[in-house]
Design an enzyme around this catalytic site. Structure first.
Site, short mmCIF file in Angstrom:
data_model
loop_
_atom_site.label_atom_id
_atom_site.label_comp_id
_atom_site.label_asym_id
_atom_site.label_seq_id
_atom_site.Cartn_x
_atom_site.Cartn_y
_atom_site.Cartn_z
N PRO A 9 0.86 -1.22 0.03
CA PRO A 9 -0.09 0.02 -0.09
C PRO A 9 0.95 1.21 0.02
O PRO A 9 1.93 1.38 0.74
CB PRO A 9 -0.80 -0.26 1.19
CG PRO A 9 -0.26 -1.29 1.95
CD PRO A 9 0.57 -2.24 0.86
N ASN A 10 0.45 2.24 -0.87
CA ASN A 10 0.86 3.55 -0.87
C ASN A 10 2.19 3.73 -1.75
O ASN A 10 2.62 4.89 -2.16
CB ASN A 10 0.87 4.33 0.66
CG ASN A 10 -0.58 4.39 1.09
OD1 ASN A 10 -1.30 4.82 0.43
ND2 ASN A 10 -0.70 3.90 2.30
N ARG A 17 5.02 12.04 -2.71
CA ARG A 17 4.99 12.70 -1.29
C ARG A 17 6.39 12.24 -0.34
O ARG A 17 7.10 11.05 -0.80
CB ARG A 17 3.75 12.07 -0.61
CG ARG A 17 2.42 11.98 -1.40
CD ARG A 17 1.72 13.09 -0.80
NE ARG A 17 0.27 12.89 -1.15
CZ ARG A 17 -0.43 13.37 -2.63
NH1 ARG A 17 0.45 13.45 -3.42
NH2 ARG A 17 -1.51 12.95 -2.94
N TYR A 22 11.36 8.60 1.43
CA TYR A 22 11.24 7.61 0.23
C TYR A 22 11.90 7.96 -1.07
O TYR A 22 12.16 7.17 -1.66
CB TYR A 22 9.78 7.35 0.14
CG TYR A 22 9.18 6.85 1.19
CD1 TYR A 22 9.42 5.70 1.85
CD2 TYR A 22 7.99 7.29 1.97
CE1 TYR A 22 8.85 5.21 3.00
CE2 TYR A 22 7.32 6.71 2.96
CZ TYR A 22 7.76 5.70 3.65
OH TYR A 22 7.08 5.10 4.78
N ASN A 73 8.27 -5.34 -0.74
CA ASN A 73 8.01 -4.51 0.34
C ASN A 73 6.51 -4.47 0.63
O ASN A 73 5.96 -3.76 -0.07
CB ASN A 73 8.40 -3.11 -0.20
CG ASN A 73 8.41 -2.19 0.78
OD1 ASN A 73 7.65 -2.17 1.93
ND2 ASN A 73 9.00 -0.83 0.53
N ALA A 76 2.93 -1.01 4.80
CA ALA A 76 2.45 -0.86 6.38
C ALA A 76 1.86 -2.42 6.73
O ALA A 76 1.84 -3.05 7.83
CB ALA A 76 1.35 0.06 6.54
N GLU A 97 12.47 -9.39 1.90
CA GLU A 97 11.81 -8.46 2.18
C GLU A 97 12.42 -7.00 2.33
O GLU A 97 13.62 -7.34 2.61
CB GLU A 97 10.94 -8.47 3.78
CG GLU A 97 10.22 -7.35 4.09
CD GLU A 97 9.35 -7.60 5.42
OE1 GLU A 97 8.76 -8.69 5.51
OE2 GLU A 97 9.86 -6.91 6.39
N HIS A 99 12.75 -2.69 2.73
CA HIS A 99 12.09 -1.53 3.15
C HIS A 99 13.02 -0.37 2.60
O HIS A 99 14.37 -0.45 3.05
CB HIS A 99 11.76 -1.50 4.69
CG HIS A 99 10.91 -2.49 5.05
ND1 HIS A 99 9.74 -2.41 5.05
CD2 HIS A 99 11.12 -3.84 5.84
CE1 HIS A 99 8.97 -3.55 5.45
NE2 HIS A 99 9.79 -4.25 5.97
N ARG A 106 12.70 4.50 12.89
CA ARG A 106 11.25 5.18 13.04
C ARG A 106 10.48 4.81 14.17
O ARG A 106 10.99 4.42 15.20
CB ARG A 106 10.58 5.14 11.73
CG ARG A 106 11.44 5.36 10.49
CD ARG A 106 11.06 5.05 9.36
NE ARG A 106 9.56 5.91 8.98
CZ ARG A 106 8.99 5.86 8.11
NH1 ARG A 106 9.04 4.81 6.96
NH2 ARG A 106 7.72 6.49 8.01
O1 CA2 Z 1 10.27 1.91 4.35
C1 CA2 Z 1 9.56 1.13 3.63
O2 CA2 Z 1 9.73 0.90 2.58
C2 CA2 Z 1 8.19 1.00 4.40
O3 CA2 Z 1 7.74 -0.48 4.06
C3 CA2 Z 1 7.16 1.92 3.64
C4 CA2 Z 1 5.81 1.85 4.22
C5 CA2 Z 1 5.66 2.03 5.88
O4 CA2 Z 1 4.42 1.78 6.24
C6 CA2 Z 1 6.69 0.84 6.31
O5 CA2 Z 1 6.62 1.20 7.62
C7 CA2 Z 1 8.25 1.21 5.69
C8 CA2 Z 1 4.86 2.91 3.68
C9 CA2 Z 1 4.73 3.26 2.29
C10 CA2 Z 1 4.31 4.47 2.06
O6 CA2 Z 1 4.80 4.70 0.89
C11 CA2 Z 1 4.65 6.23 0.38
C12 CA2 Z 1 5.72 6.61 -0.43
C13 CA2 Z 1 5.55 7.87 -0.99
C14 CA2 Z 1 4.64 8.67 -0.28
C15 CA2 Z 1 3.75 8.20 0.50
C16 CA2 Z 1 4.24 6.82 1.08
#
Ligand code: CA2
Length: 144
Positions: A9-10, A17, A22, A73, A76, A97, A99, A106
């Site tokens: 997700p996301n 963003r 990221y 990846n 969340a 996996e 990240h 964090r």
């Molecule tokens: O660090 C990572 O890759 C995470 O898997 C990213 C997840 C987060 O919930 C994990 O704790 C760590 C969130 C991905 C959201 O990705 C976005 C990318 C750009 C803008 C907003 C969100």
């Protein structure tokens, strides 16, 4: 090798963003980069992204007998999806996996990965390079 790259997700919002966490590269550019990296190594990479837990479970199940390795990846879902963990355990396709951020630097709730127990290993904090590092691991494993 045939790689399946799964992003949860996301992650489709990469580059749009939170660049401080990221980075500035988009999801599309990540996929192109990973496909090119695979091709350089005589391999292929298919990219799959979903904001839905069940769709990710379906993709993992469908990988059986089709792909040699998964690089995932889970976003969340990492922190609470027993369904994704169970799917990883149900197939014999190995998964690493990844990240992008260092989840241990964090919030506390990000420190724990439920899904990593179904993976060969986990890479975090190396930015988008982590995906290539995971692919390199599988390629080196294949070479013996
Ligand atoms: O660090 C990572 O890759 C995470 O898997 C990213 C997840 C987060 O919930 C994990 O704790 C760590 C969130 C991905 C959201 O990705 C976005 C990318 C750009 C803008 C907003 C969100």
């Amino acid at each position: 090798m045939k790689f399946l790259i799964i992003n949860g997700p996301n992650l489709n919002l990469l580059g749009q963003r939170e660049p401080g966490i990221y980075g500035e590269n988009t999801y599309e550019s990540l996929c192109l980069r990973l496909k090119a990296f695979a091709a350089e190594h005589g391999s292929t990479a298919e990219c799959f992204q979903s904001n839905h837990e069940g769709a990710i479970v379906d993709a993992i199940q469908a990988a059986q007998g089709v792909y040699d390795a998964i690089v995932m990846n889970p976003g969340a879902y990492t922190h609470y999806s027993v369904a994704i963990l169970d799917a990883l355990k149900a197939v014999s396709v190995p998964c690493v996996e990844v990240h992008i951020s260092n989840i241990h630097q964090r919030e506390e709730f990000r420190h724990k990965s439920v899904t990593a127990a179904g993976c060969v290993g986990q890479i975090c904090g190396l930015g988008l390079y982590g995906y290539e590092a995971a692919m390199s691991y599988f390629l080196s494993r294949q070479e013996g």
